[in-house]
Motif scaffolding. Structure first.
Motif, mmCIF file in Angstrom:
data_model
loop_
_atom_site.group_PDB
_atom_site.id
_atom_site.type_symbol
_atom_site.label_atom_id
_atom_site.label_comp_id
_atom_site.label_asym_id
_atom_site.label_seq_id
_atom_site.Cartn_x
_atom_site.Cartn_y
_atom_site.Cartn_z
ATOM 1 N N LEU A 191 36.411 89.370 97.680
ATOM 2 C CA LEU A 191 36.295 89.534 99.133
ATOM 3 C C LEU A 191 37.185 90.643 99.696
ATOM 4 O O LEU A 191 36.754 91.435 100.537
ATOM 5 C CB LEU A 191 36.613 88.192 99.820
ATOM 6 N N GLU A 192 38.428 90.730 99.174
ATOM 7 C CA GLU A 192 39.362 91.715 99.728
ATOM 8 C C GLU A 192 38.786 93.122 99.577
ATOM 9 O O GLU A 192 38.775 93.915 100.519
ATOM 10 C CB GLU A 192 40.722 91.592 99.034
ATOM 11 N N GLN A 193 38.254 93.374 98.377
ATOM 12 C CA GLN A 193 37.672 94.702 98.112
ATOM 13 C C GLN A 193 36.479 94.967 99.057
ATOM 14 O O GLN A 193 36.343 96.056 99.605
ATOM 15 C CB GLN A 193 37.204 94.737 96.669
ATOM 16 N N LYS A 194 35.650 93.945 99.253
ATOM 17 C CA LYS A 194 34.487 94.104 100.141
ATOM 18 C C LYS A 194 34.944 94.406 101.566
ATOM 19 O O LYS A 194 34.406 95.268 102.258
ATOM 20 C CB LYS A 194 33.656 92.828 100.148
ATOM 21 N N GLN A 196 37.697 95.775 102.485
ATOM 22 C CA GLN A 196 38.218 97.148 102.572
ATOM 23 C C GLN A 196 37.066 98.137 102.748
ATOM 24 O O GLN A 196 37.163 99.078 103.522
ATOM 25 C CB GLN A 196 39.050 97.467 101.327
ATOM 26 N N GLY A 197 35.974 97.880 102.055
ATOM 27 C CA GLY A 197 34.779 98.734 102.171
ATOM 28 C C GLY A 197 34.268 98.770 103.604
ATOM 29 O O GLY A 197 33.828 99.806 104.098
ATOM 30 N N PHE A 198 34.326 97.647 104.311
ATOM 31 C CA PHE A 198 33.848 97.586 105.700
ATOM 32 C C PHE A 198 34.775 98.334 106.659
ATOM 33 O O PHE A 198 34.353 98.825 107.696
ATOM 34 C CB PHE A 198 33.711 96.133 106.152
ATOM 35 N N SER A 199 36.089 98.381 106.302
ATOM 36 C CA SER A 199 37.008 98.997 107.264
ATOM 37 C C SER A 199 37.240 100.483 106.963
ATOM 38 O O SER A 199 38.049 101.121 107.624
ATOM 39 C CB SER A 199 38.342 98.221 107.304
ATOM 40 N N ASP A 200 36.524 101.012 105.939
ATOM 41 C CA ASP A 200 36.677 102.464 105.619
ATOM 42 C C ASP A 200 36.030 103.327 106.715
ATOM 43 O O ASP A 200 35.006 102.988 107.266
ATOM 44 C CB ASP A 200 36.000 102.777 104.273
#
Ligand code: RP5
Length: 200
Positions: A191-194, A196-200
């Motif tokens: 989830l954390e990685q996902k 981060q992808g949304f907040s890029d």
């Protein structure tokens, strides 16, 4: 009596095609516990989701048969009245004016019938859903969701019915539930990685 003997002496073309985890027709093994039936072979891609869940998740052999109440009502009645005694649950799929499960529920007062509405045509399965669910008092059909989820859930529901008297199926149902829980755990781990992808 062994499964082999029941299959080779008792089953014939009138009963449909036996499917198990080992294969289809002559390659299949075991006695059928469920009939998976549908109005047309155009329903097969949907209903293979039920068949594959039965055989691969729960080790339940089934018979597969086409039965159309609008094209050949008499054959349907003959088939359903002469199911092998090992069949304890019926899963029936149809699209449009979906009368197959309700007719089977009336013909077989002794067997639970699970309906799967196919997502088809102008009304996208809502017609089939309502045709199946609005049964008059006395002939129930356990109606699943329209489409893929309904087909898989029909198999799980059939397995639950068989598990009442079969501890091996009960165990496989527990294992299936564990797999579903593990999916949530995996999703939380990534989830954390996902995020981060949304907040890029
Ligand atoms: C229903 O009519 C069948 O169950 C199928 O979902 C639908 C269309 O059948 P086909 O015209 O594709 O044979 O009775």
């Amino acid at each position: 009596m062994s499964h082999e003997v029941i299959r080779s002496t008792a089953l014939n073309e009138e009963h449909g095609v036996l499917v198990s985890a080992e294969g289809v027709g002559s390659a299949a093994r075991g006695e059928p516990r469920v009939l998976v039936t549908m109005g047309s072979d155009s329903d097969l891609p949907l209903m293979m989701k039920a068949v594959d869940t039965l055989r691969f998740e729960f080790g339940i052999p089934c018979l597969v048969q086409i039965n159309s109440v609008h094209r050949d009502l008499r054959s349907m009645v003959r088939h359903i009245e002469n199911l092998p005694p090992s069949v304890q649950v019926v899963i029936a799929c149809a699209g449009g004016a979906a009368h197959l499960p309700g007719n089977i529920a009336d013909l077989r007062a002794d067997l639970p019938v699970i309906g799967v509405p196919r997502d088809l045509g102008a009304l996208k399965g809502v017609d089939a859903l309502l045709s199946m669910v609005q049964m008059p008092e006395g002939a129930p059909v356990a109606v699943m969701a329209i489409g893929d989820a309904g087909a898989v859930n029909a198999a799980i529901h059939a397995a639950k019915e068989l598990a009442i008297a079969d501890p091996a199926i009960k165990e496989r149902l527990q294992a299936y539930a564990e797999k579903r829980k593990a999916k949530v755990q995996r999703q939380n781990q990534g989830l954390e990685q996902k995020l981060q992808g949304f907040s890029d």
